[in-house]
Every structure is written in structure tokens, then in C-alpha cells.
Write a protein that holds these residues in place. Structure first.
Motif, PDB file in Angstrom:
ATOM      1  N   LEU A 149       2.080   2.871  -9.637  1.00  0.00           N
ATOM      2  CA  LEU A 149       2.887   2.043  -8.377  1.00  0.00           C
ATOM      3  C   LEU A 149       3.806   3.108  -8.111  1.00  0.00           C
ATOM      4  N   SER A 150       4.151   2.961  -6.633  1.00  0.00           N
ATOM      5  CA  SER A 150       4.958   3.817  -5.838  1.00  0.00           C
ATOM      6  C   SER A 150       6.188   3.877  -6.533  1.00  0.00           C
ATOM      7  N   THR A 151       6.419   2.542  -7.050  1.00  0.00           N
ATOM      8  CA  THR A 151       7.955   2.101  -7.456  1.00  0.00           C
ATOM      9  C   THR A 151       8.253   2.766  -8.859  1.00  0.00           C
ATOM     10  N   THR A 158       0.843  -1.162  -0.053  1.00  0.00           N
ATOM     11  CA  THR A 158       0.069  -0.083  -0.084  1.00  0.00           C
ATOM     12  C   THR A 158       0.919   1.296   0.092  1.00  0.00           C
ATOM     13  N   THR A 159       0.380   2.446  -0.752  1.00  0.00           N
ATOM     14  CA  THR A 159       0.983   3.509  -0.586  1.00  0.00           C
ATOM     15  C   THR A 159       1.170   4.231   0.814  1.00  0.00           C
ATOM     16  N   PHE A 160      -0.277   4.238   1.571  1.00  0.00           N
ATOM     17  CA  PHE A 160      -0.239   5.134   2.705  1.00  0.00           C
ATOM     18  C   PHE A 160      -0.734   3.946   3.961  1.00  0.00           C
ATOM     19  N   ASP A 200       5.832   0.528 -15.462  1.00  0.00           N
ATOM     20  CA  ASP A 200       4.542   0.353 -15.049  1.00  0.00           C
ATOM     21  C   ASP A 200       3.486  -0.185 -16.361  1.00  0.00           C
ATOM     22  N   LEU A 201       2.745  -1.143 -16.060  1.00  0.00           N
ATOM     23  CA  LEU A 201       1.943  -1.892 -17.036  1.00  0.00           C
ATOM     24  C   LEU A 201       0.350  -1.625 -16.952  1.00  0.00           C
ATOM     25  N   HIS A 202       0.150  -0.684 -15.891  1.00  0.00           N
ATOM     26  CA  HIS A 202      -1.261  -0.573 -15.586  1.00  0.00           C
ATOM     27  C   HIS A 202      -1.830   0.428 -16.747  1.00  0.00           C
ATOM     28  N   ASP A 203      -2.900   0.269 -17.424  1.00  0.00           N
ATOM     29  CA  ASP A 203      -3.297   1.086 -18.452  1.00  0.00           C
ATOM     30  C   ASP A 203      -4.668   1.561 -18.349  1.00  0.00           C
ATOM     31  N   MET A 251       1.186  11.822 -17.842  1.00  0.00           N
ATOM     32  CA  MET A 251       1.824  10.610 -17.532  1.00  0.00           C
ATOM     33  C   MET A 251       0.979   9.948 -16.423  1.00  0.00           C
ATOM     34  N   SER A 252       0.781   8.540 -16.540  1.00  0.00           N
ATOM     35  CA  SER A 252       0.067   7.697 -15.725  1.00  0.00           C
ATOM     36  C   SER A 252       1.264   7.026 -14.695  1.00  0.00           C
ATOM     37  N   ALA A 253       1.138   6.591 -13.599  1.00  0.00           N
ATOM     38  CA  ALA A 253       1.805   5.912 -12.708  1.00  0.00           C
ATOM     39  C   ALA A 253       0.738   5.233 -11.706  1.00  0.00           C
ATOM     40  N   SER A 277       2.700 -13.063  -8.105  1.00  0.00           N
ATOM     41  CA  SER A 277       2.895 -12.347  -9.321  1.00  0.00           C
ATOM     42  C   SER A 277       1.593 -12.179 -10.162  1.00  0.00           C
ATOM     43  N   GLU A 278       1.459 -11.509 -11.108  1.00  0.00           N
ATOM     44  CA  GLU A 278       0.315 -11.221 -11.657  1.00  0.00           C
ATOM     45  C   GLU A 278       0.798 -11.054 -13.186  1.00  0.00           C
ATOM     46  N   ALA A 279      -0.449 -11.562 -14.005  1.00  0.00           N
ATOM     47  CA  ALA A 279      -0.137 -11.417 -15.570  1.00  0.00           C
ATOM     48  C   ALA A 279      -1.227 -10.347 -15.713  1.00  0.00           C
ATOM     49  N   TYR A 331      -9.739   1.049  -0.990  1.00  0.00           N
ATOM     50  CA  TYR A 331      -9.434  -0.068  -2.126  1.00  0.00           C
ATOM     51  C   TYR A 331      -8.063  -0.237  -2.568  1.00  0.00           C
ATOM     52  N   GLY A 332      -7.359  -0.670  -1.263  1.00  0.00           N
ATOM     53  CA  GLY A 332      -5.755  -1.171  -1.164  1.00  0.00           C
ATOM     54  C   GLY A 332      -5.073  -0.018  -1.220  1.00  0.00           C
ATOM     55  N   GLY A 333      -5.416   1.086  -1.001  1.00  0.00           N
ATOM     56  CA  GLY A 333      -4.422   2.598  -0.900  1.00  0.00           C
ATOM     57  C   GLY A 333      -3.701   2.696   0.359  1.00  0.00           C
ATOM     58  N   SER A 335     -17.038   5.847  -9.239  1.00  0.00           N
ATOM     59  CA  SER A 335     -15.784   6.558  -8.817  1.00  0.00           C
ATOM     60  C   SER A 335     -14.400   5.896  -9.907  1.00  0.00           C
ATOM     61  N   THR A 336     -14.980   5.085 -10.823  1.00  0.00           N
ATOM     62  CA  THR A 336     -13.726   4.283 -11.494  1.00  0.00           C
ATOM     63  C   THR A 336     -12.862   3.714 -10.623  1.00  0.00           C
ATOM     64  N   VAL A 337     -13.077   3.272  -9.427  1.00  0.00           N
ATOM     65  CA  VAL A 337     -12.278   2.517  -8.436  1.00  0.00           C
ATOM     66  C   VAL A 337     -12.581   0.985  -8.620  1.00  0.00           C
TER      67      VAL A 337
HETATM   68  C1  B12 Z   1      -6.107  -3.896 -11.988  1.00  0.00           C
HETATM   69  C2  B12 Z   1      -4.932  -3.657 -11.132  1.00  0.00           C
HETATM   70  C3  B12 Z   1      -3.585  -4.208 -11.662  1.00  0.00           C
HETATM   71  C4  B12 Z   1      -3.809  -4.985 -13.143  1.00  0.00           C
HETATM   72  C5  B12 Z   1      -3.583  -4.133 -14.124  1.00  0.00           C
HETATM   73  C6  B12 Z   1      -4.370  -4.484 -15.474  1.00  0.00           C
HETATM   74  C7  B12 Z   1      -4.112  -3.306 -16.469  1.00  0.00           C
HETATM   75  N1  B12 Z   1      -4.258  -3.741 -17.918  1.00  0.00           N
HETATM   76  O1  B12 Z   1      -3.999  -2.143 -16.182  1.00  0.00           O
HETATM   77  C8  B12 Z   1      -2.436  -5.935 -12.994  1.00  0.00           C
HETATM   78  C9  B12 Z   1      -3.092  -7.556 -12.466  1.00  0.00           C
HETATM   79  C10 B12 Z   1      -1.986  -6.219 -14.220  1.00  0.00           C
HETATM   80  C11 B12 Z   1      -1.674  -5.313 -11.936  1.00  0.00           C
HETATM   81  C12 B12 Z   1      -0.339  -5.737 -11.781  1.00  0.00           C
HETATM   82  C13 B12 Z   1       0.312  -5.120 -10.614  1.00  0.00           C
HETATM   83  N2  B12 Z   1       0.039  -4.340  -9.666  1.00  0.00           N
HETATM   84 CO1  B12 Z   1      -1.713  -3.666  -9.688  1.00  0.00          CO
HETATM   85  N3  B12 Z   1      -3.691  -2.892  -9.356  1.00  0.00           N
HETATM   86  C14 B12 Z   1      -4.743  -3.033 -10.128  1.00  0.00           C
HETATM   87  C15 B12 Z   1      -5.762  -2.272  -9.229  1.00  0.00           C
HETATM   88  C16 B12 Z   1      -6.711  -3.694  -8.590  1.00  0.00           C
HETATM   89  C17 B12 Z   1      -6.672  -1.391  -9.991  1.00  0.00           C
HETATM   90  C18 B12 Z   1      -6.009  -0.580 -10.922  1.00  0.00           C
HETATM   91  C19 B12 Z   1      -7.094  -0.119 -11.931  1.00  0.00           C
HETATM   92  O2  B12 Z   1      -7.205  -0.520 -13.021  1.00  0.00           O
HETATM   93  N4  B12 Z   1      -8.094   0.667 -11.497  1.00  0.00           N
HETATM   94  C20 B12 Z   1      -9.149   1.614 -12.149  1.00  0.00           C
HETATM   95  C21 B12 Z   1      -8.777   2.746 -13.015  1.00  0.00           C
HETATM   96  C22 B12 Z   1      -9.735   3.272 -13.651  1.00  0.00           C
HETATM   97  O3  B12 Z   1      -8.413   3.568 -12.019  1.00  0.00           O
HETATM   98  P1  B12 Z   1      -6.759   4.150 -11.706  1.00  0.00           P
HETATM   99  O4  B12 Z   1      -5.904   3.570 -12.435  1.00  0.00           O
HETATM  100  O5  B12 Z   1      -6.699   4.572 -10.615  1.00  0.00           O
HETATM  101  O6  B12 Z   1      -6.824   5.701 -12.597  1.00  0.00           O
HETATM  102  C23 B12 Z   1      -7.738   6.565 -12.459  1.00  0.00           C
HETATM  103  C24 B12 Z   1      -7.099   7.615 -11.507  1.00  0.00           C
HETATM  104  O7  B12 Z   1      -5.725   7.374 -10.950  1.00  0.00           O
HETATM  105  C25 B12 Z   1      -6.774   8.885 -12.604  1.00  0.00           C
HETATM  106  N5  B12 Z   1      -5.284   8.712 -13.233  1.00  0.00           N
HETATM  107  C26 B12 Z   1      -4.868   7.691 -13.740  1.00  0.00           C
HETATM  108  N6  B12 Z   1      -3.789   8.018 -14.530  1.00  0.00           N
HETATM  109  C27 B12 Z   1      -3.826   9.018 -14.760  1.00  0.00           C
HETATM  110  C28 B12 Z   1      -2.834   9.875 -15.609  1.00  0.00           C
HETATM  111  C29 B12 Z   1      -3.218  11.332 -15.554  1.00  0.00           C
HETATM  112  C30 B12 Z   1      -2.491  12.247 -16.328  1.00  0.00           C
HETATM  113  C31 B12 Z   1      -4.076  11.870 -14.638  1.00  0.00           C
HETATM  114  C32 B12 Z   1      -4.276  13.268 -14.838  1.00  0.00           C
HETATM  115  C33 B12 Z   1      -5.050  10.987 -14.078  1.00  0.00           C
HETATM  116  C34 B12 Z   1      -4.849   9.593 -13.931  1.00  0.00           C
HETATM  117  O8  B12 Z   1      -7.772   8.820 -13.412  1.00  0.00           O
HETATM  118  C35 B12 Z   1      -8.133   7.387 -13.633  1.00  0.00           C
HETATM  119  C36 B12 Z   1      -9.608   7.327 -13.993  1.00  0.00           C
HETATM  120  O9  B12 Z   1     -10.403   7.946 -13.197  1.00  0.00           O
HETATM  121  C37 B12 Z   1      -4.947  -1.508  -8.147  1.00  0.00           C
HETATM  122  C38 B12 Z   1      -5.914  -1.473  -6.833  1.00  0.00           C
HETATM  123  C39 B12 Z   1      -6.652  -0.280  -6.865  1.00  0.00           C
HETATM  124  N7  B12 Z   1      -7.984  -0.593  -6.367  1.00  0.00           N
HETATM  125  O10 B12 Z   1      -6.416   0.793  -7.491  1.00  0.00           O
HETATM  126  C40 B12 Z   1      -3.778  -2.433  -7.974  1.00  0.00           C
HETATM  127  C41 B12 Z   1      -2.542  -1.550  -7.651  1.00  0.00           C
HETATM  128  C42 B12 Z   1      -2.167  -0.281  -8.390  1.00  0.00           C
HETATM  129  N8  B12 Z   1      -1.348  -2.681  -8.208  1.00  0.00           N
HETATM  130  C43 B12 Z   1      -0.586  -2.791  -7.331  1.00  0.00           C
HETATM  131  C44 B12 Z   1       0.587  -3.681  -7.447  1.00  0.00           C
HETATM  132  C45 B12 Z   1       1.788  -3.840  -6.338  1.00  0.00           C
HETATM  133  C46 B12 Z   1       0.878  -4.532  -8.435  1.00  0.00           C
HETATM  134  C47 B12 Z   1       1.982  -5.244  -9.113  1.00  0.00           C
HETATM  135  C48 B12 Z   1       3.331  -4.838  -8.689  1.00  0.00           C
HETATM  136  C49 B12 Z   1       1.635  -6.654  -8.312  1.00  0.00           C
HETATM  137  C50 B12 Z   1       2.488  -7.816  -8.649  1.00  0.00           C
HETATM  138  N9  B12 Z   1       2.352  -8.564  -7.608  1.00  0.00           N
HETATM  139  O11 B12 Z   1       3.192  -8.068  -9.400  1.00  0.00           O
HETATM  140  C51 B12 Z   1       1.871  -5.594 -10.584  1.00  0.00           C
HETATM  141  C52 B12 Z   1       2.852  -4.313 -11.370  1.00  0.00           C
HETATM  142  C53 B12 Z   1       2.797  -4.457 -12.787  1.00  0.00           C
HETATM  143  C54 B12 Z   1       3.328  -3.538 -13.315  1.00  0.00           C
HETATM  144  N10 B12 Z   1       4.988  -3.642 -13.559  1.00  0.00           N
HETATM  145  O12 B12 Z   1       2.896  -2.609 -13.680  1.00  0.00           O
HETATM  146  C55 B12 Z   1      -0.551  -1.902  -6.142  1.00  0.00           C
HETATM  147  C56 B12 Z   1       0.390  -0.572  -6.329  1.00  0.00           C
HETATM  148  C57 B12 Z   1       1.051  -0.227  -4.736  1.00  0.00           C
HETATM  149  C58 B12 Z   1       1.937   0.828  -5.022  1.00  0.00           C
HETATM  150  N11 B12 Z   1       1.657   1.788  -4.086  1.00  0.00           N
HETATM  151  O13 B12 Z   1       2.910   0.869  -5.703  1.00  0.00           O
HETATM  152  C59 B12 Z   1      -2.029  -1.587  -6.128  1.00  0.00           C
HETATM  153  C60 B12 Z   1      -2.462  -0.132  -5.214  1.00  0.00           C
HETATM  154  C61 B12 Z   1      -2.713  -2.796  -5.301  1.00  0.00           C
HETATM  155  C62 B12 Z   1      -2.203  -2.809  -3.718  1.00  0.00           C
HETATM  156  N12 B12 Z   1      -2.715  -2.388  -2.797  1.00  0.00           N
HETATM  157  O14 B12 Z   1      -1.146  -3.856  -3.924  1.00  0.00           O
HETATM  158  N13 B12 Z   1      -2.425  -4.539 -11.142  1.00  0.00           N
END
Ligand code: B12
Lengths: 481, 212
Positions: free
Chosen positions: B149-151, A105-107, B99-102, B145-147, A207-209, A361-363, A289-291
Motif C-alpha cells: 500500500l502506498s499508505t 492506484t499508485t500511478f 499492511d496485511l498483504h502477505d 520489508m514488503s509493502a 472494505s475487505e476481509a 493490474y490496478g497499478g 508474473s505472480t501478478v
Molecule cells: C490480494 C490483494 C489484497 C488481499 C490481500 C490478501 C493477502 N493475504 O495478502 C486483501 C483483500 C486482503 C487486500 C486488502 C486491501 N487492499 Co489489496 N490488493 C490485492 C491485490 C489484488 C493483489 C496483491 C497480491 O497478492 N499479489 C500477488 C503477489 C504475489 O504479488 P505482490 O504482492 O506484488 O508481490 C510480488 C512483488 O511485489 C515483490 N515483493 C513483494 N514484497 C516484497 C518484499 C521484498 C523485500 C522484495 C524484494 C520484493 C517483494 O515480489 C512478490 C512476488 O513476485 C492488489 C492488486 C494487484 N494486482 O497487485 C491489491 C492492492 C495492493 N490492494 C490495495 C488496497 C487499496 C487494499 C485495501 C486498502 C482495500 C480496502 N478497501 O480495504 C486493503 C488493505 C488491507 C491492509 N491493511 O493491508 C491497492 C493498493 C493501492 C495503493 N497504492 O496503496 C491495490 C494495488 C489494489 C488497487 N489498485 O486498489 N488486498
């Protein structure tokens, strides 16, 4: 003559019929055969091609279903996770549920100030120590993505910190084939060598695909490493309904299972018989919320469904989540959502159940949440034990004694004295005190009591220390020696 | 209400067929292309965004409206170059290195497109060099830019540095987002804006461009 014992029915949840199970499985195989997937690891790609998959441009693979069926047969039905002392504390098989924390988690919520702040290495230590001191939390994860360690090696630092603060099994994250090798070295150092580790593994990699249908090189590196070294691994993808996968839960499950089957197939090719924990993460994307939700009924439902698929078909132990919430503080919503997933995951006998103690949600990770979950798991376990029905519990003699003698009461009867500790659930933190007592004791709500208890455990609990030799070996590996 | 009432309603509903037919009809009737875009489409998408943020409609409805708009755009874009019609601004977007989240990034992208921005998407795992090179090539107004992961967050300042080294930092506005990213972090790394979700990303992008 003694009456025949009546076996105790232990309540169990079922959410899918056999037809539904088979239909989802068939759909998963069809995804692999017809749609295919992108495999970005050259060796894995070659293995798949040699085994009869069709590989086209862009590393796109179409895989015949029988390869997955074969892998399902060779993976072991039990994963015996040990603690770091060599005790088999987590036999992951059929009906055994085990609860633990989550990863990055970040926080976190600061235990003293209650503020949401960035996580640091000390938080990993605190969470691990808390887990060590809680009887119903069986394994530890990092719960933090610390900002005060070198990022290139973050997962090695995290792992070392957990090892130093608990002797329970550990579920760990790594980035690629590089850091996972170091983590494996640390694990071997802890138990005294690679052979000993193979016999009594205490770690499991998460690990995650990438949904949909993408298998990056670094992710496959970890999978292959685990297969070869016999490190148990789970490989869920993010097939969240509406996000990485279709909005309808059946389709999201089929996709997630298809992705898992790819992982399993490659895994078994590189390490036949190596332990693989089955199951995707199928939550849902909230359309306001897109969460991706960690408190929704959808995730509870899909993992219950997966447990049915395990029972009907796969036979492999499964990965699950619970005790988490989308709430931003540990409030009533957090309690409600946490309990919903805890009780359903237990009723459906999920096996390795992570993410307990998550908020936002995991934050956010919360020490108070983990402490609460410990109590809720106890409560759920009591429920799932069912109602033993036998001579002693039917208590006809006691009823007769009390009923036939005016003025007597059950409270003073020997039967009560003899049975009350097993017959009753005795809460530790859930408050049942009378109003005045509660008020006199500071009118604490559940959150506050969990806060006090978490602080108490961190202050008083002694983690059985590791030898200096082991600690030095760990530090040397972390420093890159 | 505007002369594009029917078009507007079709976009709101996400009725692609009617919207396209209405666009064609407006064009056939000789309506000004810029008017069709501004009043018929973009103003409607603003309304869509507004309804979404008020919780009246959900993401799939919003995205369907955006798609409807895109289909209408296909009819009128060929006429743009000739008539010199402008978009709200050019945006270069990607998920940072490692970062591979999209999913979040894609959502932001679609919303911005819906709001009238022109988007170039670099995908995931985008290196700082790639961001810099593409910025030089297409000269966007905003680099987003989108990220997740804190890493991978540190890839953001590295990308800003790369833009600096390429001499293009001052020519663009930089916007960042993703779950672990905060406003404070944006200030620390001297990005120009942060948004917590796709809806506010659009609002922020507009204000970066000086449009309300
Ligand atoms: C789905 C998901 C995945 C999927 C991603 C699939 C894909 N095609 O994207 C998969 C399974 C691949 C994955 C992998 C991993 N994940 Co992940 N994942 C998630 C999860 C559950 C949801 C993310 C998501 O899609 N949310 C939905 C979208 C719509 O929301 P969002 O991304 O937040 O985007 C919104 C805003 O953030 C903002 N936003 C986003 N980008 C941008 C850019 C700009 C410019 C602006 C203005 C706004 C903006 O607007 C968006 C829309 O409203 C989160 C937990 C969570 N609930 O958030 C963990 C999470 C992000 N993952 C995490 C981790 C640790 C991983 C892995 C390292 C896990 C592992 N064991 O391997 C890998 C890393 C892979 C890699 N190298 O990137 C952690 C990150 C922790 C941290 N602080 O770094 C989280 C928080 C889960 C957790 N608590 O452990 N993950």
C-alpha cells in the motif's frame, strides 16, 4: 385487430447450473462450520459466540450454516443508491448493471505528457469530474492514492475531493472506524443531515476481509459502523485463485463466498436490514508474473457465476469489476481485456461494477481508459437490449415500398428516417470514418481520440457546484473540526 | 554432470520421494554434506530459478522444487552444526506496519529459502520496533520489508530509522519490495536494494551478499 406484442428477449449469460450453485453454496457453509475463521474484533466475536458459534483459542470461530442463511434473509434485496441531489440513479437490484471507476492506484498516466507518474489529489478531482461528465459511468471512486496529502487522513481527503467534483454516487475506501466516521459526517453534510442520508444514501463503502479466513479488527470496525449507520457496504475478500484461495475457481468462489457470509452475518447482527452488497473478488494469480490479474477471463467468469448464484439463491445485489487491464499502456490488449469484462458483466447482469479505467493490474489509473469504457458500455448496452420484433421493426411495409418500386432505396424511405436513431448504435469515439477523412483529421488512433475527449470534458464540463455552506462544512470536517 | 545427477533431476521435477531417497543414499555413500547442499540442491535451485525466469516453468513448479529441497535439507541440517556448513545468509523478513498483504512476501521468502538463505519471518503488520528488536536478537545479514500500500510505504523509512536508533542499521543490508515500491523510492529512503518480484529478489539478495 392488433397482434399480441412479442416481448424482446434480452440476451443474458448463464454459466452455472442450479446443481453447481447449490454445491458451491454448500461448500461455503462447510468451510464456515468445519474450518472456521479468525475473528479479531472482540464485540463481533462475542456476538458470534452468543449466537451459537463455537469459539476456540486464538479467536477461531466455527459458525453454523443457519446463521448465514438467516443473514441472507434479513439483508435487503435492493440497495437504492442515490446521487447527491437525491435522485435514485442506481437501484442495485436483480438485472441492473452500473459501471464506475476504481480506488487507490499508485500511478496515473499524465493526460498531457502520457507519462506514468505518482497520483496526487488533483487526479482525484479530474477522475471525479470526468465521471460526472460521462453518461455511462454511474459512480465515482478515488482512482488514486495521492502522495500530496497527510497519510493518516488520506481517505478523508480523497472522499472530500470526489464530493467536490461530482454529484454522482460514490464508492469509497477508509482505513478504520475513525476515518469512516468523518466520511459519514461529510456525506451527511452534503445531503443535509443523518436522517436525510439514511433515506437517500449516496455512498457505499468498500472494505475487505483478508483471505484466507481472517477478519482484522479495523476492517470489522468499518463493517459494524456501516451496519449501524445504514451505510451500504461491500465486503469482498481477496480470494484470488492460486493466491488467497485455491487455484480451482469453484474452490476459490466457495472460500470467497464463505468469507462474504461471515461479513454479512456479523453485519446483520449489528444492523438488521442494513444494505450489504454481496460478492468476493475472485481473480487469478498469474503463475508466470505472480501478478493478480485484472484482465483475465477467470474473473469475468467467476462474477458471471456469482450473478447466477444471486439469481438462483442469494437474491442480494452483487459487486463486480470490469473495464480493466494488465496492459501497461492503453493499447489493443487494454481494449480487448476491458471489453471482455464489460460485455460479460453486462450479459450476466452484475450490479455494481467497479475498477473501470485500471491499467497495470490496478497499478495505473487512466483517464483515457475511463473515457474508452464509457463508449464500450454504450456499445454493450446496445447489444444487451436485444432485437425488438414487432410490426414497426419487421418493416414489411418499408420492404414492400422499396422492393416493389424499382429505383427506390431504404436510405430515403421514411421508415429509415423515423427509426435510425434507435435502430442503430451511434458511436462517438470509435472511428468509422473513411480512410482519407481519418488521415486528414490527424490519423488519430483510439487512444489519442480518448485523450482528446477526456481533455475536452475536463475543460468544458461544468459540475453543478455545491453551496459555500456545504463546502465550508466539508473543509471543517477534513481539517478535523 | 555432477555426481548428484539423480538428486538434481528429482529436485527439478519436484519429486520429493526420490529426492529424499537420493539425499539419503548420497549421505550413506559418505558424500560431503556441503557438496550435497551446494552441488546437489542449491545449484539445482539456481537452475530452477533460471528456468522460471525464462518462462519454461511456472510458479507452482518452482515452489514444488523448493519444497523438495526443504525436505532434503531436513536430512542434512542436523549434520550442519557439527560440520560447520554455512548458509548463503540470514534474512529477516516481514510486511510493514499497517499492511496485511502477505502473499508476495511469502513468495519472496520461499524463493530465498530455495536459494539457500535462512529465513526468519515476522509475518504482517510488523512495527519498526519489532524489526529492530528482532534484528538485534538474531543478527541477520539482510532485513527485507514488503509493502503493498502506498499508505504503508512510509513504514519503511521509519523501520530504517528504528534500526538506526537500535544501532544495527550498518550491520545489515536492507531490501524492499511490493507493488507500489520503486527503485527510486529505495534510493530515496536509503535502502540497499529493491526488487520487483520474487525471482529478482533472490538475485539482488545474492549480490548484496557478494555471491553471484
Ligand atoms: C490480494 C490483494 C489484497 C488481499 C490481500 C490478501 C493477502 N493475504 O495478502 C486483501 C483483500 C486482503 C487486500 C486488502 C486491501 N487492499 Co489489496 N490488493 C490485492 C491485490 C489484488 C493483489 C496483491 C497480491 O497478492 N499479489 C500477488 C503477489 C504475489 O504479488 P505482490 O504482492 O506484488 O508481490 C510480488 C512483488 O511485489 C515483490 N515483493 C513483494 N514484497 C516484497 C518484499 C521484498 C523485500 C522484495 C524484494 C520484493 C517483494 O515480489 C512478490 C512476488 O513476485 C492488489 C492488486 C494487484 N494486482 O497487485 C491489491 C492492492 C495492493 N490492494 C490495495 C488496497 C487499496 C487494499 C485495501 C486498502 C482495500 C480496502 N478497501 O480495504 C486493503 C488493505 C488491507 C491492509 N491493511 O493491508 C491497492 C493498493 C493501492 C495503493 N497504492 O496503496 C491495490 C494495488 C489494489 C488497487 N489498485 O486498489 N488486498
Amino acid at each position: 385487430m392488433n397482434p399480441i406484442d412479442i416481448p424482446t428477449f434480452q440476451p443474458r449469460l448463464k454459466v452455472l447450473s442450479r446443481e453447481q450453485v447449490l454445491a458451491i453454496h454448500t461448500a461455503a457453509l462447510e468451510i464456515l462450520e468445519k474450518t472456521g475463521f479468525r475473528m479479531e474484533h472482540p464485540d463481533a466475536l462475542k456476538m458470534l459466540a452468543d449466537a451459537g458459534c463455537r469459539v476456540s483459542d486464538d479467536n477461531w470461530v466455527r459458525m453454523p450454516g443457519h446463521l448465514a442463511e438467516q443473514a441472507l434473509k434479513s439483508a435487503p434485496r435492493q440497495i437504492a443508491l442515490h446521487d447527491q441531489k437525491g435522485n435514485k440513479t442506481m437501484p442495485l437490484v436483480d438485472g441492473n448493471p452500473f459501471y464506475g471507476t476504481g480506488s487507490d492506484t499508485t500511478f496515473t498516466h499524465d493526460l498531457e505528457t502520457g507519462q506514468r507518474r505518482r497520483t496526487v489529489l488533483q487526479d482525484i478531482a479530474n477522475f471525479a469530474k470526468l465521471v460526472d461528465g460521462l453518461e455511462n459511468i454511474s459512480f465515482a471512486m478515488s482512482m488514486s492514492n495521492p502522495e500530496d496529502v497527510p497519510i493518516e487522513n488520506i481517505y478523508v481527503y480523497a472522499f472530500a475531493e470526489i464530493v467536490k467534483n461530482t454529484n454522482k454516487p460514490i464508492v469509497f475506501i477508509s482505513d478504520s472506524g475513525k476515518d469512516i466516521a468523518k466520511i459519514h459526517q461529510i456525506a451527511c453534510a452534503v445531503v443535509g443531515g443523518e436522517e436525510e442520508f439514511r433515506r437517500k444514501p449516496f455512498i457505499l463503502n468498500y472494505s475487505e476481509a483478508i483471505s484466507p479466513l481472517r477478519f482484522p479488527e479495523n476492517v470489522m470496525e468499518k463493517l459494524i459502523f456501516c451496519a449501524q449507520k445504514s451505510i451500504p457496504i461491500c465486503f469482498p475478500s481477496g480470494s484470488n485463485a492460486g493466491g488467497g484461495a485455491p487455484i480451482t475457481l469453484a474452490g476459490a468462489m466457495a472460500l470467497g463466498i464463505a468469507e462474504n457470509l461471515v461479513g454479512l452475518t456479523v453485519h446483520q447482527m449489528f444492523g438488521k436490514g442494513s444494505p450489504f452488497l454481496f460478492g468476493p473478488n475472485v481473480s487469478t494469480l498469474d503463475m508466470k508474473s505472480t501478478v493478480v490479474s485484472y484482465g483475465c477471463p477467470e474473473w469475468a467468469l467467476t462474477q458471471a457465476a456469482l450473478a447466477d448464484m444471486r439469481d438462483e439463491l442469494y437474491g442480494l445485489p452483487i459487486w463486480a469489476y470490469s473495464g480493466a487491464s494488465d496492459a501497461k499502456v492503453m493499447d489493443a490488449q487494454a481494449g480487448a481485456e476491458a471489453m471482455f469484462s464489460i460485455i460479460t458483466s453486462m450479459l450476466s447482469r452484475c450490479n455494481l461494477i467497479h475498477d473501470n479505467g485500471y491499467l497495470e493490474y490496478g497499478g495505473i489509473s487512466s483517464l483515457e481508459m475511463v473515457t474508452m469504457v464509457n463508449e464500450l458500455v454504450a456499445m454493450s448496452r446496445f447489444f444487451v437490449q436485444g432485437i425488438p420484433v414487432n410490426e414497426e421493426t419487421l418493416a414489411l411495409e418499408a420492404i414492400h415500398r422499396v422492393g416493389s418500386v424499382p429505383g427506390s432505396m431504404f436510405l430515403t424511405d421514411d421508415h429509415t428516417f423515423d427509426n435510425f436513431t434507435q435502430a442503430q448504435f451511434i458511436p462517438k469515439l470509435l472511428d468509422r470514418s473513411r480512410y482519407d477523412t481519418w488521415e486528414e483529421e490527424g490519423a488519430q488512433d483510439f487512444y489519442k481520440r480518448c485523450n482528446v475527449e477526456a481533455k475536452r470534458i475536463l475543460a468544458e464540463h461544468q459540475v453543478e457546484p455545491k453551496s459555500d455552506e456545504i463546502l465550508q462544512a466539508i473543509d471543517k470536517i477534513v481539517q478535523g473540526g | 554432470m555432477s555426481e548428484f545427477q539423480a538428486l538434481s533431476e528429482a529436485v527439478l521435477k519436484g519429486d520429493i520421494k526420490t529426492a529424499v531417497a537420493e539425499t539419503q543414499a548420497a549421505m550413506d555413500a559418505g558424500a560431503n554434506i556441503q557438496d550435497i547442499l551446494d552441488t546437489g540442491l542449491i545449484a539445482t535451485m539456481d537452475e530452477v530459478g533460471d528456468r522460471f525466469s525464462k518462462g519454461i516453468i511456472f510458479v507452482p513448479q518452482m515452489l514444488r522444487s523448493a519444497k523438495t529441497m526443504q525436505e532434503c535439507m531436513k536430512l542434512i541440517t542436523p549434520l550442519f552444526q557439527k560440520g560447520g556448513v554455512t548458509s548463503k545468509g540470514k534474512v529477516l523478513i516481514g510486511t510493514v506496519k499497517g499492511d496485511l498483504h502477505d502473499i508476495g512476501k511469502n513468495l519472496v521468502l520461499m524463493m530465498m529459502e530455495g536459494a539457500g538463505f535462512t529465513i526468519t519471518d515476522l509475518g504482517v503488520d510488523v512495527t519498526p520496533e519489532k524489526f529492530a528488536q528482532k534484528t538485534q536478537e538474531i543478527e541477520p545479514d539482510i532485513v527485507a520489508m514488503s509493502a503493498l500500500l502506498s499508505t504503508t510505504m512510509p513504514s519503511m523509512p521509519l523501520t530504517i530509522e528504528a534500526l538506526q536508533n537500535a544501532g544495527v542499521r550498518d550491520k545489515v543490508k536492507i531490501m524492499i519490495g511490493g507493488a507500489p515500491v520503486t527503485d527510486k523510492y529505495a534510493q530515496e529512503i536509503k535502502a540497499d536494494a529493491y526488487a520487483s518480484d520474487a525471482g529478482s529478489a533472490v538475485t539482488k539478495a545474492k549480490s548484496l551478499m557478494g555471491i553471484s
